[in-house]
Design an enzyme around this catalytic site. Sequence first.
Site, short mmCIF file in Angstrom:
data_model
loop_
_atom_site.label_atom_id
_atom_site.label_comp_id
_atom_site.label_asym_id
_atom_site.label_seq_id
_atom_site.Cartn_x
_atom_site.Cartn_y
_atom_site.Cartn_z
N GLU B 142 0.82 -1.22 0.00
CA GLU B 142 0.00 0.00 0.00
C GLU B 142 0.85 1.27 0.00
O GLU B 142 0.70 2.14 0.88
CB GLU B 142 -0.96 0.00 1.21
CG GLU B 142 -1.93 -1.16 1.22
CD GLU B 142 -2.69 -1.29 2.54
OE1 GLU B 142 -2.27 -0.69 3.54
OE2 GLU B 142 -3.71 -2.00 2.57
N GLU B 304 -6.41 -7.99 -0.78
CA GLU B 304 -7.13 -7.90 0.49
C GLU B 304 -8.61 -7.71 0.18
O GLU B 304 -9.01 -6.66 -0.28
CB GLU B 304 -6.62 -6.73 1.35
CG GLU B 304 -5.15 -6.85 1.73
CD GLU B 304 -4.69 -5.83 2.76
OE1 GLU B 304 -5.56 -5.14 3.34
OE2 GLU B 304 -3.48 -5.72 2.98
#
Lengths: 648, 648, 648
Positions: B142, B304
């Site tokens: 991320e 995710e």
Amino acid sequence: MKLGVDYYPEHWPIELLEEDLSRIVDLGATTIRIGEFAWHMIEPVEGTFDFSYFDKVIEKAKQKGLDIVYGTPTATFPAWLAKKYPKVLSKDEHGQTRVFGGRRQYCYNSDDYLRLSLNMVENLTAHYGNEKAIVMWQVDNEFGHEGSDDCYCESCASKFRVFLKEKYGKVEQLNETYGTVFWGQTYNDFEEIPMPLATITTHNPVLKLDWARFRSHSVNAFAKAHIDAITRKKGDHQQITHNYFGGYFDRRYDQNELSKHLDVVAFDNYPVWGGLMKPIEPAEIALAHDYMRGLKQKNFWVMEQLIGAQGHDDIGYLPLEGESSLWASGAMARGCESLFYFRYRGFTKGAEQFCQGILDADNRINDKYKEVQRFFKWAREFEPIWKTPIKNEVAVLYDYDNRWSWKGQRQSSGFDYTSEILRGYRSFYALNTGIDVIDLNKPFTDYKILILPVMQLMSSELSQALESFVSNGGILLFTYRTAIKDKENNLVFGEQVPCYLNDLVGAQVNKYESLGEYRTVNILKGAKTVGEAGVWRDMLQPTTAVSLFNYEAPFEQYSACTVNEYGKGKVYYVAAGFQAQLMDEIAQMMLKDADVFSVKTPFGLELIRRIVDNQIIYILLNHLQVRQQWRGLTIEALEVKIFDELPI
Amino acid sequence: MKLGVDYYPEHWPIELLEEDLSRIVDLGATTIRIGEFAWHMIEPVEGTFDFSYFDKVIEKAKQKGLDIVYGTPTATFPAWLAKKYPKVLSKDEHGQTRVFGGRRQYCYNSDDYLRLSLNMVENLTAHYGNEKAIVMWQVDNEFGHEGSDDCYCESCASKFRVFLKEKYGKVEQLNETYGTVFWGQTYNDFEEIPMPLATITTHNPVLKLDWARFRSHSVNAFAKAHIDAITRKKGDHQQITHNYFGGYFDRRYDQNELSKHLDVVAFDNYPVWGGLMKPIEPAEIALAHDYMRGLKQKNFWVMEQLIGAQGHDDIGYLPLEGESSLWASGAMARGCESLFYFRYRGFTKGAEQFCQGILDADNRINDKYKEVQRFFKWAREFEPIWKTPIKNEVAVLYDYDNRWSWKGQRQSSGFDYTSEILRGYRSFYALNTGIDVIDLNKPFTDYKILILPVMQLMSSELSQALESFVSNGGILLFTYRTAIKDKENNLVFGEQVPCYLNDLVGAQVNKYESLGEYRTVNILKGAKTVGEAGVWRDMLQPTTAVSLFNYEAPFEQYSACTVNEYGKGKVYYVAAGFQAQLMDEIAQMMLKDADVFSVKTPFGLELIRRIVDNQIIYILLNHLQVRQQWRGLTIEALEVKIFDELPI
Amino acid sequence: MKLGVDYYPEHWPIELLEEDLSRIVDLGATTIRIGEFAWHMIEPVEGTFDFSYFDKVIEKAKQKGLDIVYGTPTATFPAWLAKKYPKVLSKDEHGQTRVFGGRRQYCYNSDDYLRLSLNMVENLTAHYGNEKAIVMWQVDNEFGHEGSDDCYCESCASKFRVFLKEKYGKVEQLNETYGTVFWGQTYNDFEEIPMPLATITTHNPVLKLDWARFRSHSVNAFAKAHIDAITRKKGDHQQITHNYFGGYFDRRYDQNELSKHLDVVAFDNYPVWGGLMKPIEPAEIALAHDYMRGLKQKNFWVMEQLIGAQGHDDIGYLPLEGESSLWASGAMARGCESLFYFRYRGFTKGAEQFCQGILDADNRINDKYKEVQRFFKWAREFEPIWKTPIKNEVAVLYDYDNRWSWKGQRQSSGFDYTSEILRGYRSFYALNTGIDVIDLNKPFTDYKILILPVMQLMSSELSQALESFVSNGGILLFTYRTAIKDKENNLVFGEQVPCYLNDLVGAQVNKYESLGEYRTVNILKGAKTVGEAGVWRDMLQPTTAVSLFNYEAPFEQYSACTVNEYGKGKVYYVAAGFQAQLMDEIAQMMLKDADVFSVKTPFGLELIRRIVDNQIIYILLNHLQVRQQWRGLTIEALEVKIFDELPI
């Protein structure tokens, strides 16, 4: 019983002293509080002490027959101190130093401040230890007011690490407790641990709770050192108190800890202040008194009773004639045994120019003066009541660790800890049942009803004590989010929520949902909508409990409130932020279960029941600005009535 | 196709490993993602590496037949690193250093961080380069999440100047481009150039855009160095990905640049998070997928997948049973070819205590576990669909330079770049037309329809390419503020807006007005009000174009939307922030012009059309929590249907 | 009379100069303003001056017959200066330095900046002192704009202490004045005194007022030094002005002080700017003009007249065709005698890209060009009017000390000083009575009506002057909170509010209440509710005065507005924030009392009455976007009419 005023003779020309004291005596006062904030007057330069001014004031007061509460002046410190020791100034969460010029900008962890302030206090108490007129020392003033219990300076950083080292011993133990394996934050050394300043996203929840505990420790250790210093030098006839600021659970220290070392606790009774457009609601006013009384489980003092509009930069609502007396009476009714008005006369200068005293800058006898005079006369008349201790059958239990855990992660944007305490308290208040508000560590076995709002931290020890309480016939109320965590602020592995309490509650929480600040959901009794809830909801799956309320689709299979018979007692679990009318219904069931006195009065009428020498006395307050009728009684706007037989 | 879970064995006692892996296998998973965030476990002190823990985990996983995605753990760094090299910590726009204790607080321009993190990654990939079970490296995690791509430290200041020097060569060239003659800001030397920190009023727009480009460069250069390091040591069987956080255009780096160096892109599929009280709208969910697929113009992974409520300090909406599966299915339908649930089990400790995994702290098999099991089974059943590439006939074009130009000067308080992209996207989405969302530098000549929202930066090269596209029969949609500036963020001297596009658009912008956040104006067709517009309006003066909509007085002489026939194609210009129903009408005209597939479905029903081995497959999703009927089909709440013939 | 444009030739290629100047002449302009912001062009490196560029521009302008206003370029400074002397950069209240890259980031108390800027200005004025075409020097530009008059750097800290030392002599005197005995803040030394940066709660009110006075002193002393420098070298034919930014009372310096040293004052006439969605109301536009005219009690210039939409990052309302002319005409009607449009052509680059000029980036003759041309023609036609001085019979009095006192303690969250000035001004404006807006220190005995809104600071000298004014027949209006404090910002001991004015007002204020931002209370005439009031209310107890309006219960015994006959005049006291219709009623009474011209016009129609050579001229403006009818006249949308007989 002391009745008095807060008086700052140093604000005025010495020529006014004689007349001021005479007028104070005429008011019906017996005592004055003086001294706090006057450090510079007694130590104008470092190490040089001069008590001559206050010697003179005290001499004059004695001549008038006035007793004295002396406030140690460490809530503000001299400019020379800030200049010479700039590191005593505390820092906010952005690292900005709070400059000299306000109040309470010292850091509780500054060694310099501790040394200099203790030195001053020891000199002061040594000087006045034998002074008979001084009957009470007030240590400092309003610890932690206005966020002054928060600081992020280097002293705090290093003492925080010492605090952690003392708590955990080895860093491995801290790592294990914090779960620093998460995000790879394992510490090799205590020196690596940060204060919870701005980072990206958020800090470890145990770190946040430890920081809160450290803040509390910092204030309490500072206060204890001061109390010890006073104790060393004071006369035996002199007691020690502290004047707490009002408000509820937003301070950063556990006042129970400090209160242990005080002879009596005192506080500011300000039901309206600053820019508020109206007073806080009567239940909130009462909660403050019940909380204060709970700190030492004995009666308390009001050291600052509001008499007029108050504000620093913003001003708000003007109390009506009689309203201040109503609030003072309400305090007496709930355990205040001595009361001082803030302040004899408003000062023309300084940051509190717009904080009214009894007299205004024009120095004329006015309506407020006459109102205080009447109140003192009334309080004197009923003195036996105020001296009597209060013991109730219902207790609301709170816990600072729990409160700080919520502060670190509010979970719902609608969550406010005080509001949740009030949600549990308000219905019993409205039914005029006597309530104690005490912390979890106080003994609670003698109560008939316990209310534990949002008690998310739970230990097996506590759960056992609660089981025992209920087994023996106690009636217990939990609200949502009970027992999701252990005492260190971690979720409990392998346990079903409410952890350790499955049997006691007779239900499990299968899911949960935050409802935030604005969302509400319907609460149903069977198929019928009977009210609303907000903030949060747990989805309860009853095992042995019975469901009292439930949700609508898509969560219609879950209960919103259960009751479980357990031993001789019962346990209620309110799984969501129920609105007041639903809470009232539950409170009524509980009061009936426990056979505790209650009587419903119209909104704004508050009835307090005191037992004096085995005789019941009722005190009835009308908080409204209009006349009310109740059971044949007429109660004027803002009137207080005392009687010994309840009308039917 | 990989189906799996994100698993953090290091959070748990080693005794749980065996059972955990068995349950993961029972779930239907074939793969686990591990390792990201675990830097301290493999380099507990600087320079000392220990892979024994993960060796053990990998060994166990292999025994269970599980493949592994290994995340390099540089998104968080050890406490020892922060302590020893405090300058690696990034600074916010007020100069405040982000302390250790959260995540991603490193500065992308820190030489120390680059060196230490590359060293760690090289050791890691060298150790596992031959590990057959590891099939994918995920570089960091991320990038840029939660504002971590912004920093104003001294390293950034000095590297920004180097960046500018490399771009402009001579400071005179920079002065000319910036127009520093304005406000007398001419620089004599690159060393004089500031970062765009707080000043009085605002900074030069080109400086702001260059800063944005520099931020993007900083992230991409860091990422590239890491990818290169992995590439040097990894096994040939191992691929490289990165897990992008979701959201749209608010990051500070161009993900197209980074994606060039990846084998596949992955991202977080979280249609609700934090304190949100409801999921984002279905069109926004779809936009994220189309955007992700556009980065490499090929199918992507979800690394995710949300399964339960998520939040750090605030929590919000609880996904219903089946809702997570619906969202996972939607991702598959739009090009996801491998999917991992976040996370196997929520951790009891750490900042993500309240981020639910499949299992909760009670470690019991629950509804979420069963839902994931069902989803994996379903995904496996239709595997051939997910492997098929997707190619659409409609593209929404965006451009990071353009986005950052808007960020520097939003011009209207109602302006939001993502909302403007959505304004162009939503109507085609609602008509269930396949849409690609790609950056401007990707080839676009093969599309039938192009949508270029708020493309205020324009070059003559691009204008020519667009002219050529339309000449050859393409259908083009511009929205307001198109082509007011050159590529460096300056207005164009001597050109009429839309610059370089007067002929193509067949209209000129004579005036413009910001409508801000709350103001709306009526949109008319002839004399009849047919809708509203907000945010902004250009006043269009058609030359060769035809006006489709116009304003009311006092701007009744201007068109609010034109269409211009140009070569074999057509160009639409929507001059204001049109509400959805007006945009729908324009989209229908364009689809008809271009003869592209579309079919209107009721709100909440989403239809995706895939072509698998020349056969058309339809996937129908019901986003609503209620049953819907459409063309004879009954679609249950949150249901997903797959069929190969469109009902009539 | 000068009519002109603000022109920045340096923004453009030199090739455009000839055409630009020709078009400026064609516009009807006689003058251009140049030079401000161009420091780097004339001093590209420290100490080296080069005037060749502006020599050339001036030569060209002279050839075209254009006069020149030359702005000294110190509002922005070169990058080399910021780099070499970083301490010239000012700091905000959080201690953050404002970086180079915007404008006006210099500290007024920087010795380096003063030295360098004076040196530059002396060189500039020496070079052009004999230049006949330069008729006016504009010193700097928009002193204090955008908060640039606030700074908390170390230079400011130390000069603040010098300022206090000069004011008080001995620190004991400061202690006495501040009342530092409050909170024990007694200073032993001036060096101990802080700037009023963040502290806990708030600072001493006199310290805050002294800080405000010091800020004002800082700006005015800087400006005076610059004016002196210009005066030393300029030619006798050259005058000096300054261009004030618009707005009202939010700046931190007293413009009356600066204006004393100017030949004429000039200002920015921007009735809409930035993200505003509509222009400010006509009364506010007029107030700005009356305020500007009041600074020197003579006619003024508009140095920047808005012509199009303006904004840095946010843009708002687009002025309609003719609306800018209407605003320019309104300025002329209220005393503007020379007017310049901002700016000839908007620049394609820099922070003001979106600040429109007459011409846009496309460089085409447009509607705005033609509108300015028409306006210049019209202004020329009526030149004799604009040259005539204006003297009115009504004055609104303000006082910067009073304004800053309110800024330090707003007392009500609804309080805004400008709104309170407008509350006094608006009703007279609506009745088209000529109003002067002047500071308290200007002579006021010749007026018939004085309006003193919220004049909380009062001296006995002023009270006597006001008594004398009324005794002689003057009509006076006070509003709430009058005379609660002395001139140093302290309450007055032993005096009844309104202090020193009890006899004049004929009433006393017994209580007061803040009503905050949202609360309103009913205002009654006898028993009948006739309107509402907000913000604040004083409870008036009339002695000799008559009550005009009163409150409802529980304050029904108090007056909300009184009138008192005193000598030959009358005093009105409006004790609360009355809504406009109530203020209108009071204004009408006062105008009748004083026999002053007034005439009611419909909303949006503004009538200005000028006396030119003993002849009355009426100027009628229609601010509305629709045609209006009044007394037989038809006034088109945004039209301006001039006539010499008032229709009946």
